[in-house]
Design a protein around this motif. Structure first.
Motif, PDB file in Angstrom:
ATOM      1  N   ALA A 213     -20.493  -5.123  29.934  1.00  0.00           N
ATOM      2  CA  ALA A 213     -19.323  -4.524  29.289  1.00  0.00           C
ATOM      3  C   ALA A 213     -18.048  -5.265  29.652  1.00  0.00           C
ATOM      4  CB  ALA A 213     -19.214  -3.051  29.687  1.00  0.00           C
ATOM      5  N   VAL A 214     -17.892  -5.596  30.935  1.00  0.00           N
ATOM      6  CA  VAL A 214     -16.675  -6.282  31.374  1.00  0.00           C
ATOM      7  C   VAL A 214     -16.592  -7.690  30.774  1.00  0.00           C
ATOM      8  CG1 VAL A 214     -15.481  -7.228  33.374  1.00  0.00           C
ATOM      9  CG2 VAL A 214     -16.476  -4.951  33.494  1.00  0.00           C
ATOM     10  N   VAL A 215     -17.714  -8.401  30.777  1.00  0.00           N
ATOM     11  CA  VAL A 215     -17.715  -9.745  30.193  1.00  0.00           C
ATOM     12  C   VAL A 215     -17.397  -9.682  28.699  1.00  0.00           C
ATOM     13  CG1 VAL A 215     -19.151 -11.748  29.666  1.00  0.00           C
ATOM     14  CG2 VAL A 215     -19.288 -10.681  31.916  1.00  0.00           C
ATOM     15  N   SER A 216     -17.978  -8.717  27.986  1.00  0.00           N
ATOM     16  CA  SER A 216     -17.703  -8.580  26.550  1.00  0.00           C
ATOM     17  C   SER A 216     -16.247  -8.221  26.294  1.00  0.00           C
ATOM     18  CB  SER A 216     -18.619  -7.523  25.932  1.00  0.00           C
ATOM     19  OG  SER A 216     -18.293  -6.224  26.398  1.00  0.00           O
ATOM     20  N   ALA A 217     -15.629  -7.466  27.212  1.00  0.00           N
ATOM     21  CA  ALA A 217     -14.213  -7.115  27.056  1.00  0.00           C
ATOM     22  C   ALA A 217     -13.333  -8.353  27.162  1.00  0.00           C
ATOM     23  CB  ALA A 217     -13.811  -6.086  28.112  1.00  0.00           C
ATOM     24  N   PHE A 218     -13.668  -9.250  28.072  1.00  0.00           N
ATOM     25  CA  PHE A 218     -12.849 -10.447  28.259  1.00  0.00           C
ATOM     26  C   PHE A 218     -13.042 -11.465  27.139  1.00  0.00           C
ATOM     27  CE2 PHE A 218     -12.335  -8.871  32.579  1.00  0.00           C
ATOM     28  CZ  PHE A 218     -11.020  -9.223  32.840  1.00  0.00           C
ATOM     29  N   LYS A 219     -14.199 -11.447  26.482  1.00  0.00           N
ATOM     30  CA  LYS A 219     -14.407 -12.413  25.399  1.00  0.00           C
ATOM     31  C   LYS A 219     -14.305 -11.746  24.016  1.00  0.00           C
ATOM     32  CE  LYS A 219     -19.491 -12.165  25.392  1.00  0.00           C
ATOM     33  NZ  LYS A 219     -19.667 -11.822  23.975  1.00  0.00           N
ATOM     34  N   GLN A 220     -13.716 -10.584  23.950  1.00  0.00           N
ATOM     35  CA  GLN A 220     -13.562  -9.875  22.686  1.00  0.00           C
ATOM     36  C   GLN A 220     -12.714 -10.688  21.715  1.00  0.00           C
ATOM     37  OE1 GLN A 220     -14.149  -7.704  19.810  1.00  0.00           O
ATOM     38  NE2 GLN A 220     -14.932  -6.754  21.677  1.00  0.00           N
ATOM     39  N   MET A 221     -13.215 -10.846  20.494  1.00  0.00           N
ATOM     40  CA  MET A 221     -12.477 -11.639  19.523  1.00  0.00           C
ATOM     41  C   MET A 221     -12.537 -11.071  18.110  1.00  0.00           C
ATOM     42  SD  MET A 221     -11.560 -15.272  18.702  1.00  0.00           S
ATOM     43  CE  MET A 221     -11.059 -15.817  17.083  1.00  0.00           C
ATOM     44  N   GLU A 222     -13.758 -10.876  17.571  1.00  0.00           N
ATOM     45  CA  GLU A 222     -13.917 -10.591  16.151  1.00  0.00           C
ATOM     46  C   GLU A 222     -13.146  -9.351  15.708  1.00  0.00           C
ATOM     47  OE1 GLU A 222     -16.341 -10.944  18.304  1.00  0.00           O
ATOM     48  OE2 GLU A 222     -17.790 -12.465  17.640  1.00  0.00           O
ATOM     49  N   THR A 223     -13.307  -8.265  16.436  1.00  0.00           N
ATOM     50  CA  THR A 223     -12.659  -7.011  16.043  1.00  0.00           C
ATOM     51  C   THR A 223     -11.144  -7.148  16.049  1.00  0.00           C
ATOM     52  OG1 THR A 223     -14.508  -5.744  16.960  1.00  0.00           O
ATOM     53  CG2 THR A 223     -12.439  -4.569  16.589  1.00  0.00           C
ATOM     54  N   VAL A 224     -10.605  -7.769  17.087  1.00  0.00           N
ATOM     55  CA  VAL A 224      -9.152  -7.940  17.197  1.00  0.00           C
ATOM     56  C   VAL A 224      -8.630  -8.836  16.073  1.00  0.00           C
ATOM     57  CG1 VAL A 224      -7.269  -8.667  18.692  1.00  0.00           C
ATOM     58  CG2 VAL A 224      -9.333  -7.673  19.695  1.00  0.00           C
ATOM     59  N   TYR A 225      -9.325  -9.938  15.846  1.00  0.00           N
ATOM     60  CA  TYR A 225      -8.882 -10.897  14.829  1.00  0.00           C
ATOM     61  C   TYR A 225      -8.883 -10.276  13.438  1.00  0.00           C
ATOM     62  CZ  TYR A 225      -8.673 -15.182  12.064  1.00  0.00           C
ATOM     63  OH  TYR A 225      -8.313 -16.145  11.162  1.00  0.00           O
ATOM     64  N   LEU A 226      -9.901  -9.470  13.136  1.00  0.00           N
ATOM     65  CA  LEU A 226     -10.015  -8.878  11.808  1.00  0.00           C
ATOM     66  C   LEU A 226      -9.072  -7.693  11.609  1.00  0.00           C
ATOM     67  CD1 LEU A 226     -13.899  -9.007  11.409  1.00  0.00           C
ATOM     68  CD2 LEU A 226     -12.233 -10.372  10.150  1.00  0.00           C
ATOM     69  N   MET A 227      -8.758  -6.980  12.694  1.00  0.00           N
ATOM     70  CA  MET A 227      -7.910  -5.791  12.551  1.00  0.00           C
ATOM     71  C   MET A 227      -6.423  -6.118  12.568  1.00  0.00           C
ATOM     72  SD  MET A 227      -9.803  -2.729  14.687  1.00  0.00           S
ATOM     73  CE  MET A 227      -8.604  -1.520  14.143  1.00  0.00           C
ATOM     74  N   THR A 228      -6.000  -6.914  13.516  1.00  0.00           N
ATOM     75  CA  THR A 228      -4.560  -7.163  13.663  1.00  0.00           C
ATOM     76  C   THR A 228      -4.208  -8.641  13.771  1.00  0.00           C
ATOM     77  OG1 THR A 228      -4.649  -7.016  16.082  1.00  0.00           O
ATOM     78  CG2 THR A 228      -4.285  -4.956  14.863  1.00  0.00           C
ATOM     79  N   GLY A 229      -5.198  -9.496  14.062  1.00  0.00           N
ATOM     80  CA  GLY A 229      -4.898 -10.906  14.270  1.00  0.00           C
ATOM     81  C   GLY A 229      -4.057 -11.157  15.499  1.00  0.00           C
ATOM     82  N   GLY A 230      -4.005 -10.188  16.401  1.00  0.00           N
ATOM     83  CA  GLY A 230      -3.190 -10.314  17.608  1.00  0.00           C
ATOM     84  C   GLY A 230      -1.833  -9.644  17.509  1.00  0.00           C
ATOM     85  N   GLY A 231      -1.452  -9.221  16.319  1.00  0.00           N
ATOM     86  CA  GLY A 231      -0.156  -8.578  16.134  1.00  0.00           C
ATOM     87  C   GLY A 231      -0.244  -7.079  16.374  1.00  0.00           C
ATOM     88  N   PRO A 232       0.864  -6.368  16.176  1.00  0.00           N
ATOM     89  CA  PRO A 232       2.196  -6.894  15.835  1.00  0.00           C
ATOM     90  C   PRO A 232       2.904  -7.495  17.061  1.00  0.00           C
ATOM     91  CG  PRO A 232       2.283  -4.517  16.052  1.00  0.00           C
ATOM     92  CD  PRO A 232       0.840  -4.900  16.213  1.00  0.00           C
ATOM     93  N   ALA A 233       3.581  -8.603  16.826  1.00  0.00           N
ATOM     94  CA  ALA A 233       4.358  -9.288  17.873  1.00  0.00           C
ATOM     95  C   ALA A 233       3.504  -9.619  19.091  1.00  0.00           C
ATOM     96  CB  ALA A 233       5.559  -8.437  18.276  1.00  0.00           C
ATOM     97  N   ASN A 234       2.252 -10.059  18.838  1.00  0.00           N
ATOM     98  CA  ASN A 234       1.325 -10.469  19.903  1.00  0.00           C
ATOM     99  C   ASN A 234       0.955  -9.344  20.863  1.00  0.00           C
ATOM    100  OD1 ASN A 234       1.007 -13.324  19.282  1.00  0.00           O
ATOM    101  ND2 ASN A 234       3.144 -13.555  19.900  1.00  0.00           N
ATOM    102  N   SER A 235       1.179  -8.107  20.457  1.00  0.00           N
ATOM    103  CA  SER A 235       0.911  -6.980  21.354  1.00  0.00           C
ATOM    104  C   SER A 235      -0.579  -6.709  21.526  1.00  0.00           C
ATOM    105  CB  SER A 235       1.610  -5.716  20.838  1.00  0.00           C
ATOM    106  OG  SER A 235       1.121  -5.369  19.559  1.00  0.00           O
TER     107      SER A 235
END
Length: 293
Positions: free
Chosen positions: A222-244
């Motif tokens: 779980a911890v390793v997957s949390a640190f390498k999390q990408m797909e969900t974040v990229y598809l939902m917000t792309g890192g925004g708003p304001a890189n938050s």
């Protein structure tokens, strides 16, 4: 067999193909990545070696990197403190559901086998400000003041992403715990019941302690997957708003492929590998003591 295993040359020949494969897929790419992290390469063309200046920039004043690290830690905390205790509880309860046990097991695991793209788009539409189901439900129950720009507000956006990540991974955590619970010998159940133990005492004093090796593996994953999390974040917000809502993987991608700072992105990737290794070692040692104790 003993003669073969005592021959060092034979052992080397048996292990060599696996070591070669691991080197080609893991060690060599990491070495190349570290090499590029010492350069100012932009992904194309020539480059110059700049030493550890990329790392100095990261540690010296890159606030977004530290924000992405904090978000990864928050997700890891959510998985450990919320998702996994809840999945253990559900796994313990499902085994008492009789003929509905198999049906519930399938329903709980369904989100884990659906494409990340599909589930992410589903939740994005639910959180939509104007047409999303969540705000519509708040209107229906006469709570319009609770309506939010769920993915547009920095605080709510990270909360929504953590929730969706926990929801998506719940099925895998549940399945591992369920298998561990089912692996407990029936003789122990019967002996405990004959001694007058209640179901609660049976689960807390017998099943849960025997589940510790499974918990150890699950928490590390779980911890390793949390640190390498990408797909969900990229598809939902792309890192925004304001890189938050930047996570380490999304920030790495942004630096390397959006801003063409390939050397800087590789420096982040090396730090990500180092952090995952350190966290894995620490958790394994800490949880090993719990298992042995």
């Amino acid at each position: 067999m003993h003669k073969i295993l005592s021959d060092k040359k034979t052992i080397i020949w048996l292990v060599a193909p696996g070591l070669l494969l691991i080197s080609l897929l893991i060690f060599i790419p990491i070495a190349f990545s570290f090499n590029y992290s010492l350069t100012d390469w932009k992904g194309v063309g020539t480059y110059q070696y700049v030493g550890f200046s990329n790392y100095a920039d990261i540690f010296g004043g890159d606030s977004i990197f530290w924000k992405s690290l904090l978000n990864s830690i928050l997700l890891a905390a959510g998985l450990i403190l919320i998702q996994h205790p809840f999945s253990i509880l559900i796994a313990m309860l499902v085994q008492y559901c009789g003929r509905y046990e198999k049906f519930l097991r399938i329903c709980i695991f369904i989100p884990a086998i659906i494409s990340t793209f599909v589930t992410t788009k589903l939740w994005t539409s639910i959180f939509d400000t104007q047409f999303g189901l969540l705000n519509r439900l708040l209107d229906i129950v006469h709570l319009p003041d609770w309506k939010q720009d769920w993915l547009g507000d920095p605080v709510w956006a990270i909360i929504c992403i953590i929730f969706v990540c926990m929801w998506q991974g719940f099925g895998y955590a549940f399945l591992l715990y369920y298998a561990g619970i089912k692996g407990v010998s029936k003789d122990l159940h019967e002996a405990a019941m004959l001694d007058g133990a209640s179901q609660f005492q049976l689960n807390m004093r017998i099943v849960f302690p025997l589940l510790m090796p499974v918990i150890r593996v699950n928490l590390v994953l779980a911890v390793v997957s949390a640190f390498k999390q990408m797909e969900t974040v990229y598809l939902m917000t792309g890192g925004g708003p304001a890189n938050s809502t930047q996570f380490m993987s999304t920030y790495l991608y942004s630096k390397a492929f959006r801003e063409s700072l390939y050397g800087y992105g590789n420096a982040i990737s090396i730090l990500l590998v180092v952090i995952c290794l350190i966290v894995t070692v620490i958790m394994n040692r800490a949880l090993s003591r719990e298992v042995e104790g």
